[in-house]
Write a protein that holds these residues in place. Structure first.
Motif, PDB file in Angstrom:
ATOM      1  N   SER A  16     121.917  69.760  90.808  1.00 43.12           N
ATOM      2  CA  SER A  16     123.119  68.957  90.605  1.00 43.12           C
ATOM      3  C   SER A  16     123.300  68.021  91.788  1.00 43.12           C
ATOM      4  O   SER A  16     123.272  68.465  92.936  1.00 43.12           O
ATOM      5  N   SER A  17     123.474  66.733  91.503  1.00 31.79           N
ATOM      6  CA  SER A  17     123.825  65.802  92.583  1.00 31.79           C
ATOM      7  C   SER A  17     125.328  65.746  92.773  1.00 31.79           C
ATOM      8  O   SER A  17     125.817  65.662  93.906  1.00 31.79           O
ATOM      9  N   TYR A  18     126.069  65.726  91.660  1.00 29.98           N
ATOM     10  CA  TYR A  18     127.504  65.420  91.736  1.00 29.98           C
ATOM     11  C   TYR A  18     128.398  66.585  91.305  1.00 29.98           C
ATOM     12  O   TYR A  18     129.607  66.447  91.299  1.00 29.98           O
ATOM     13  N   GLY A  19     127.817  67.700  90.887  1.00 35.94           N
ATOM     14  CA  GLY A  19     128.616  68.896  90.641  1.00 35.94           C
ATOM     15  C   GLY A  19     128.682  69.373  89.206  1.00 35.94           C
ATOM     16  O   GLY A  19     129.102  70.512  88.961  1.00 35.94           O
ATOM     17  N   THR A  20     128.290  68.551  88.250  1.00 37.91           N
ATOM     18  CA  THR A  20     128.440  68.951  86.849  1.00 37.91           C
ATOM     19  C   THR A  20     127.589  70.182  86.531  1.00 37.91           C
ATOM     20  O   THR A  20     128.096  71.183  86.008  1.00 37.91           O
ATOM     21  N   ASN A  21     126.311  70.103  86.843  1.00 37.26           N
ATOM     22  CA  ASN A  21     125.429  71.232  86.506  1.00 37.26           C
ATOM     23  C   ASN A  21     125.736  72.457  87.360  1.00 37.26           C
ATOM     24  O   ASN A  21     125.510  73.589  86.922  1.00 37.26           O
ATOM     25  N   THR A  89     120.351  64.939  83.053  1.00 41.09           N
ATOM     26  CA  THR A  89     119.418  64.035  82.369  1.00 41.09           C
ATOM     27  C   THR A  89     119.189  62.833  83.265  1.00 41.09           C
ATOM     28  O   THR A  89     120.132  62.194  83.732  1.00 41.09           O
ATOM     29  N   ARG A  90     117.933  62.517  83.525  1.00 40.29           N
ATOM     30  CA  ARG A  90     117.556  61.356  84.349  1.00 40.29           C
ATOM     31  C   ARG A  90     116.554  60.540  83.543  1.00 40.29           C
ATOM     32  O   ARG A  90     115.416  61.014  83.357  1.00 40.29           O
ATOM     33  N   TYR A  91     116.985  59.382  83.101  1.00 41.31           N
ATOM     34  CA  TYR A  91     116.118  58.522  82.284  1.00 41.31           C
ATOM     35  C   TYR A  91     115.502  59.313  81.130  1.00 41.31           C
ATOM     36  O   TYR A  91     114.318  59.190  80.826  1.00 41.31           O
ATOM     37  N   GLY A  92     116.313  60.140  80.525  1.00 38.62           N
ATOM     38  CA  GLY A  92     115.863  60.874  79.346  1.00 38.62           C
ATOM     39  C   GLY A  92     115.001  62.082  79.630  1.00 38.62           C
ATOM     40  O   GLY A  92     114.420  62.669  78.704  1.00 38.62           O
ATOM     41  N   SER A 124     123.314  67.795  81.391  1.00 38.89           N
ATOM     42  CA  SER A 124     124.451  66.880  81.321  1.00 38.89           C
ATOM     43  C   SER A 124     123.883  65.473  81.363  1.00 38.89           C
ATOM     44  O   SER A 124     122.760  65.262  81.840  1.00 38.89           O
ATOM     45  N   ALA A 125     124.649  64.531  80.840  1.00 43.11           N
ATOM     46  CA  ALA A 125     124.257  63.126  80.870  1.00 43.11           C
ATOM     47  C   ALA A 125     125.529  62.295  80.900  1.00 43.11           C
ATOM     48  O   ALA A 125     126.595  62.749  80.481  1.00 43.11           O
ATOM     49  N   GLN A 126     125.403  61.081  81.383  1.00 38.47           N
ATOM     50  CA  GLN A 126     126.593  60.231  81.518  1.00 38.47           C
ATOM     51  C   GLN A 126     127.061  59.731  80.157  1.00 38.47           C
ATOM     52  O   GLN A 126     128.254  59.587  79.913  1.00 38.47           O
ATOM     53  N   ASN A 127     126.106  59.435  79.284  1.00 39.26           N
ATOM     54  CA  ASN A 127     126.442  58.861  77.978  1.00 39.26           C
ATOM     55  C   ASN A 127     126.363  59.933  76.900  1.00 39.26           C
ATOM     56  O   ASN A 127     125.496  60.808  76.961  1.00 39.26           O
ATOM     57  N   GLY A 130     122.776  60.008  75.659  1.00 39.28           N
ATOM     58  CA  GLY A 130     122.020  59.491  76.800  1.00 39.28           C
ATOM     59  C   GLY A 130     120.667  60.144  77.015  1.00 39.28           C
ATOM     60  O   GLY A 130     120.084  59.977  78.078  1.00 39.28           O
TER      61      GLY A 130
HETATM   62  C1  LIG Z   1     118.479  58.107  88.409  1.00 33.95           C
HETATM   63  C2  LIG Z   1     119.463  58.487  87.335  1.00 33.95           C
HETATM   64  C3  LIG Z   1     119.081  58.420  86.016  1.00 33.95           C
HETATM   65  C4  LIG Z   1     119.995  58.749  85.006  1.00 33.95           C
HETATM   66  N1  LIG Z   1     119.602  58.683  83.703  1.00 33.95           N
HETATM   67  C5  LIG Z   1     120.498  58.947  82.722  1.00 33.95           C
HETATM   68  C6  LIG Z   1     120.135  58.860  81.346  1.00 33.95           C
HETATM   69  O1  LIG Z   1     118.980  58.621  80.984  1.00 33.95           O
HETATM   70  N2  LIG Z   1     121.104  59.065  80.416  1.00 33.95           N
HETATM   71  C7  LIG Z   1     122.390  59.363  80.752  1.00 33.95           C
HETATM   72  O2  LIG Z   1     123.221  59.497  79.873  1.00 33.95           O
HETATM   73  N3  LIG Z   1     122.745  59.527  82.066  1.00 33.95           N
HETATM   74  C8  LIG Z   1     121.833  59.321  83.027  1.00 33.95           C
HETATM   75  N4  LIG Z   1     122.183  59.495  84.343  1.00 33.95           N
HETATM   76  C9  LIG Z   1     123.492  60.092  84.675  1.00 33.95           C
HETATM   77  C10 LIG Z   1     123.273  61.588  84.981  1.00 33.95           C
HETATM   78  O3  LIG Z   1     122.876  62.274  83.802  1.00 33.95           O
HETATM   79  C11 LIG Z   1     124.538  62.201  85.549  1.00 33.95           C
HETATM   80  O4  LIG Z   1     124.694  61.651  86.842  1.00 33.95           O
HETATM   81  C12 LIG Z   1     124.396  63.705  85.611  1.00 33.95           C
HETATM   82  O5  LIG Z   1     124.438  64.247  84.321  1.00 33.95           O
HETATM   83  C13 LIG Z   1     125.479  64.336  86.458  1.00 33.95           C
HETATM   84  O6  LIG Z   1     125.100  65.656  86.692  1.00 33.95           O
HETATM   85  P1  LIG Z   1     125.432  66.315  88.105  1.00 33.95           P
HETATM   86  O7  LIG Z   1     126.903  66.077  88.328  1.00 33.95           O
HETATM   87  O8  LIG Z   1     125.114  67.772  87.939  1.00 33.95           O
HETATM   88  O9  LIG Z   1     124.589  65.667  89.152  1.00 33.95           O
HETATM   89  C14 LIG Z   1     121.288  59.179  85.352  1.00 33.95           C
HETATM   90  C15 LIG Z   1     121.647  59.281  86.702  1.00 33.95           C
HETATM   91  C16 LIG Z   1     120.751  58.941  87.691  1.00 33.95           C
HETATM   92  C17 LIG Z   1     121.170  59.052  89.134  1.00 33.95           C
END
Ligand SMILES: Cc1cc2nc3c(=O)[nH]c(=O)nc-3n(C[C@H](O)[C@H](O)[C@H](O)COP(=O)(O)O)c2cc1C
Length: 203
Positions: A16-21, A89-92, A124-127, A130
Protein backbone atom coordinates in the motif's frame (compact mmCIF):
# COMPACT_ATOMS: atom_id res chain seq x y z
CA UNK A 1 -4.06 -31.60 19.21
CA UNK A 2 -4.25 -32.78 15.60
CA UNK A 3 -3.52 -30.43 12.71
CA UNK A 4 -7.27 -30.27 12.03
CA UNK A 5 -7.89 -28.75 15.48
CA UNK A 6 -5.14 -26.16 15.21
CA UNK A 7 -6.16 -22.66 14.10
CA UNK A 8 -5.68 -21.99 10.41
CA UNK A 9 -2.50 -19.95 9.93
CA UNK A 10 -3.28 -17.09 7.57
CA UNK A 11 -0.70 -14.70 6.12
CA UNK A 12 -2.28 -11.46 4.87
CA UNK A 13 0.36 -9.93 2.63
CA UNK A 14 -0.21 -6.46 1.21
CA UNK A 15 1.38 -3.50 -0.49
CA UNK A 16 0.00 0.00 0.00
CA UNK A 17 1.32 3.44 -0.89
CA UNK A 18 -1.57 5.51 0.45
CA UNK A 19 -3.31 3.24 2.97
CA UNK A 20 -6.21 1.61 1.14
CA UNK A 21 -4.78 -1.90 0.93
CA UNK A 22 -3.43 -1.55 4.46
CA UNK A 23 -6.95 -0.82 5.70
CA UNK A 24 -8.30 -3.74 3.67
CA UNK A 25 -5.65 -6.01 5.22
CA UNK A 26 -6.62 -4.88 8.75
CA UNK A 27 -10.31 -5.45 8.08
CA UNK A 28 -9.58 -8.90 6.67
CA UNK A 29 -7.41 -9.73 9.67
CA UNK A 30 -10.15 -8.81 12.13
CA UNK A 31 -12.69 -10.96 10.30
CA UNK A 32 -10.30 -13.89 9.94
CA UNK A 33 -9.39 -13.79 13.63
CA UNK A 34 -13.09 -13.71 14.55
CA UNK A 35 -13.42 -16.82 12.38
CA UNK A 36 -10.73 -18.53 14.49
CA UNK A 37 -7.61 -18.06 12.35
CA UNK A 38 -4.14 -17.19 13.58
CA UNK A 39 -3.27 -14.19 11.44
CA UNK A 40 -0.12 -12.31 10.46
CA UNK A 41 -0.52 -8.97 8.65
CA UNK A 42 2.63 -8.44 6.61
CA UNK A 43 3.75 -5.78 4.16
CA UNK A 44 6.03 -6.36 1.22
CA UNK A 45 9.21 -4.36 0.89
CA UNK A 46 9.06 -0.87 -0.62
CA UNK A 47 11.11 -0.95 -3.79
CA UNK A 48 10.52 2.62 -4.99
CA UNK A 49 13.47 4.95 -4.37
CA UNK A 50 13.19 6.96 -1.13
CA UNK A 51 13.07 10.21 -3.11
CA UNK A 52 9.94 8.97 -4.94
CA UNK A 53 8.25 8.10 -1.63
CA UNK A 54 9.25 11.41 -0.05
CA UNK A 55 8.06 13.40 -3.08
CA UNK A 56 4.42 12.66 -2.21
CA UNK A 57 3.13 13.66 1.23
CA UNK A 58 0.48 10.93 1.57
CA UNK A 59 2.91 8.22 0.44
CA UNK A 60 5.62 9.39 2.86
CA UNK A 61 3.08 9.66 5.71
CA UNK A 62 1.75 6.17 5.12
CA UNK A 63 5.28 4.73 4.95
CA UNK A 64 6.03 6.34 8.32
CA UNK A 65 2.74 5.13 9.83
CA UNK A 66 3.37 1.51 8.86
CA UNK A 67 7.13 1.28 9.31
CA UNK A 68 6.67 -1.17 12.21
CA UNK A 69 4.38 -3.55 10.32
CA UNK A 70 6.48 -6.70 9.87
CA UNK A 71 7.88 -7.35 6.42
CA UNK A 72 6.71 -10.52 4.67
CA UNK A 73 9.43 -13.18 4.47
CA UNK A 74 9.81 -16.54 2.81
CA UNK A 75 9.49 -18.10 6.28
CA UNK A 76 6.03 -16.53 6.54
CA UNK A 77 5.03 -18.17 3.26
CA UNK A 78 6.19 -21.51 4.59
CA UNK A 79 4.47 -20.93 7.96
CA UNK A 80 1.04 -20.11 6.54
CA UNK A 81 -1.68 -22.58 5.65
CA UNK A 82 -3.44 -19.90 3.60
CA UNK A 83 -2.63 -16.61 1.88
CA UNK A 84 -4.59 -13.43 1.31
CA UNK A 85 -2.84 -10.91 -0.94
CA UNK A 86 -3.89 -7.28 -1.31
CA UNK A 87 -2.32 -4.98 -3.89
CA UNK A 88 -3.20 -1.70 -5.58
CA UNK A 89 -4.00 -1.85 -9.29
CA UNK A 90 -1.15 -0.23 -11.25
CA UNK A 91 -1.75 0.15 -14.97
CA UNK A 92 -4.05 -2.83 -14.84
CA UNK A 93 -1.70 -5.10 -12.93
CA UNK A 94 -0.31 -5.64 -9.45
CA UNK A 95 2.05 -3.07 -7.89
CA UNK A 96 5.66 -3.86 -8.78
CA UNK A 97 6.45 -4.05 -5.07
CA UNK A 98 4.17 -7.09 -4.85
CA UNK A 99 5.65 -8.56 -8.04
CA UNK A 100 9.14 -8.11 -6.58
CA UNK A 101 8.12 -10.12 -3.54
CA UNK A 102 6.73 -12.86 -5.77
CA UNK A 103 10.02 -12.86 -7.65
CA UNK A 104 11.84 -13.87 -4.45
CA UNK A 105 9.86 -17.11 -4.07
CA UNK A 106 11.52 -19.31 -6.71
CA UNK A 107 13.45 -21.39 -4.18
CA UNK A 108 10.35 -22.22 -2.12
CA UNK A 109 8.40 -22.93 -5.29
CA UNK A 110 11.10 -25.35 -6.47
CA UNK A 111 10.84 -27.22 -3.17
CA UNK A 112 7.04 -27.43 -3.51
CA UNK A 113 6.56 -25.44 -0.32
CA UNK A 114 4.03 -23.02 -1.78
CA UNK A 115 1.70 -25.76 -2.98
CA UNK A 116 -1.65 -26.82 -1.57
CA UNK A 117 -2.34 -23.57 0.31
CA UNK A 118 -5.70 -21.86 0.08
CA UNK A 119 -5.30 -18.41 -1.45
CA UNK A 120 -7.31 -15.35 -2.35
CA UNK A 121 -6.56 -11.87 -3.70
CA UNK A 122 -7.95 -8.36 -3.17
CA UNK A 123 -7.20 -5.07 -4.89
CA UNK A 124 -8.05 -1.38 -5.06
CA UNK A 125 -8.07 1.01 -7.99
CA UNK A 126 -8.81 4.69 -8.43
CA UNK A 127 -11.45 4.19 -11.12
CA UNK A 128 -14.52 1.98 -10.75
CA UNK A 129 -13.47 0.17 -13.95
CA UNK A 130 -9.73 0.72 -13.64
CA UNK A 131 -8.42 -2.80 -14.25
CA UNK A 132 -9.29 -4.47 -10.95
CA UNK A 133 -10.02 -7.84 -12.52
CA UNK A 134 -6.88 -7.96 -14.64
CA UNK A 135 -4.86 -7.25 -11.49
CA UNK A 136 -6.60 -10.02 -9.60
CA UNK A 137 -6.21 -12.47 -12.48
CA UNK A 138 -2.48 -11.86 -12.86
CA UNK A 139 -1.93 -12.54 -9.16
CA UNK A 140 -4.17 -15.61 -9.28
CA UNK A 141 -2.10 -16.84 -12.26
CA UNK A 142 1.04 -16.78 -10.15
CA UNK A 143 -0.77 -18.55 -7.32
CA UNK A 144 -1.75 -21.29 -9.76
CA UNK A 145 1.94 -21.71 -10.58
CA UNK A 146 2.55 -22.15 -6.87
CA UNK A 147 -0.11 -24.87 -6.71
CA UNK A 148 -2.43 -22.92 -4.44
CA UNK A 149 -6.12 -23.76 -4.23
CA UNK A 150 -7.90 -20.56 -5.20
CA UNK A 151 -10.74 -19.33 -2.98
CA UNK A 152 -12.34 -16.33 -4.73
CA UNK A 153 -15.49 -14.84 -3.19
CA UNK A 154 -17.74 -15.77 -6.12
CA UNK A 155 -21.31 -14.57 -5.72
CA UNK A 156 -21.63 -16.31 -2.38
CA UNK A 157 -22.83 -13.44 -0.21
CA UNK A 158 -24.87 -10.23 -0.62
CA UNK A 159 -21.66 -8.28 0.12
CA UNK A 160 -20.31 -9.30 -3.29
CA UNK A 161 -23.14 -7.43 -5.03
CA UNK A 162 -22.19 -4.09 -3.41
CA UNK A 163 -19.82 -1.61 -5.08
CA UNK A 164 -16.58 -3.00 -3.65
CA UNK A 165 -17.72 -6.57 -4.04
CA UNK A 166 -16.37 -8.58 -6.94
CA UNK A 167 -16.58 -12.33 -7.49
CA UNK A 168 -12.85 -12.29 -8.35
CA UNK A 169 -11.86 -10.55 -5.10
CA UNK A 170 -12.79 -7.44 -3.12
CA UNK A 171 -12.12 -4.36 -5.25
CA UNK A 172 -12.18 -1.07 -3.39
CA UNK A 173 -12.40 2.20 -5.32
CA UNK A 174 -9.61 4.31 -3.83
CA UNK A 175 -10.85 7.86 -4.33
CA UNK A 176 -9.43 9.62 -1.29
CA UNK A 177 -12.56 8.95 0.76
CA UNK A 178 -12.72 6.48 3.68
CA UNK A 179 -13.45 2.95 2.50
CA UNK A 180 -17.26 2.52 2.54
CA UNK A 181 -18.70 0.06 5.04
CA UNK A 182 -20.12 -2.06 2.18
CA UNK A 183 -16.57 -2.53 0.85
CA UNK A 184 -15.31 -3.53 4.28
CA UNK A 185 -18.10 -6.11 4.34
CA UNK A 186 -16.94 -7.52 0.98
CA UNK A 187 -13.43 -7.83 2.46
CA UNK A 188 -14.77 -9.51 5.60
CA UNK A 189 -16.76 -12.01 3.59
CA UNK A 190 -13.71 -12.89 1.47
CA UNK A 191 -11.54 -13.35 4.58
CA UNK A 192 -14.10 -15.51 6.38
CA UNK A 193 -14.62 -17.69 3.32
CA UNK A 194 -10.88 -18.12 2.90
CA UNK A 195 -10.55 -19.28 6.51
CA UNK A 196 -13.49 -21.68 6.17
CA UNK A 197 -12.19 -23.26 2.97
CA UNK A 198 -8.59 -23.02 4.11
CA UNK A 199 -9.42 -25.35 6.98
CA UNK A 200 -11.01 -27.88 4.62
CA UNK A 201 -8.07 -27.70 2.21
CA UNK A 202 -5.47 -28.08 4.94
CA UNK A 203 -7.45 -30.94 6.53
C1 LIG B 1 1.70 4.22 -11.11
C2 LIG B 1 0.23 4.09 -10.81
C3 LIG B 1 -0.58 3.40 -11.68
C4 LIG B 1 -1.96 3.30 -11.43
N1 LIG B 1 -2.75 2.61 -12.30
C5 LIG B 1 -4.08 2.55 -12.08
C6 LIG B 1 -4.95 1.87 -12.98
O1 LIG B 1 -4.52 1.23 -13.95
N2 LIG B 1 -6.29 1.92 -12.75
C7 LIG B 1 -6.82 2.58 -11.68
O2 LIG B 1 -8.03 2.62 -11.55
N3 LIG B 1 -6.00 3.18 -10.76
C8 LIG B 1 -4.68 3.18 -10.95
N4 LIG B 1 -3.86 3.77 -10.03
C9 LIG B 1 -4.42 4.23 -8.74
C10 LIG B 1 -4.13 3.16 -7.68
O3 LIG B 1 -4.86 1.97 -7.97
C11 LIG B 1 -4.48 3.67 -6.29
O4 LIG B 1 -3.52 4.66 -5.99
C12 LIG B 1 -4.43 2.54 -5.30
O5 LIG B 1 -5.51 1.67 -5.50
C13 LIG B 1 -4.46 3.04 -3.87
O6 LIG B 1 -4.12 1.97 -3.05
P1 LIG B 1 -3.24 2.25 -1.75
O7 LIG B 1 -3.94 3.36 -1.01
O8 LIG B 1 -3.26 0.96 -0.98
O9 LIG B 1 -1.86 2.63 -2.17
C14 LIG B 1 -2.49 3.88 -10.26
C15 LIG B 1 -1.65 4.54 -9.36
C16 LIG B 1 -0.30 4.65 -9.63
C17 LIG B 1 0.58 5.38 -8.65
Amino acid sequence: MTQGDAPLKLAIIYYSSYGTNYQMALTAAEAARAEGAEVKVLRVRETAPPEAVQSQGPWAEHAELTKDVPMATLDDLEWADAYLFSTPTRYGGAASQMRSFFDTTGGLWAEGKLANKAASVMTSAQNPNGGQESTLLTVYSSLMHWGCVLVPPGYTDPAVFAAGGNPYGASVTANGQPIPEADHEAVRHQARRLVQFGRKIRG
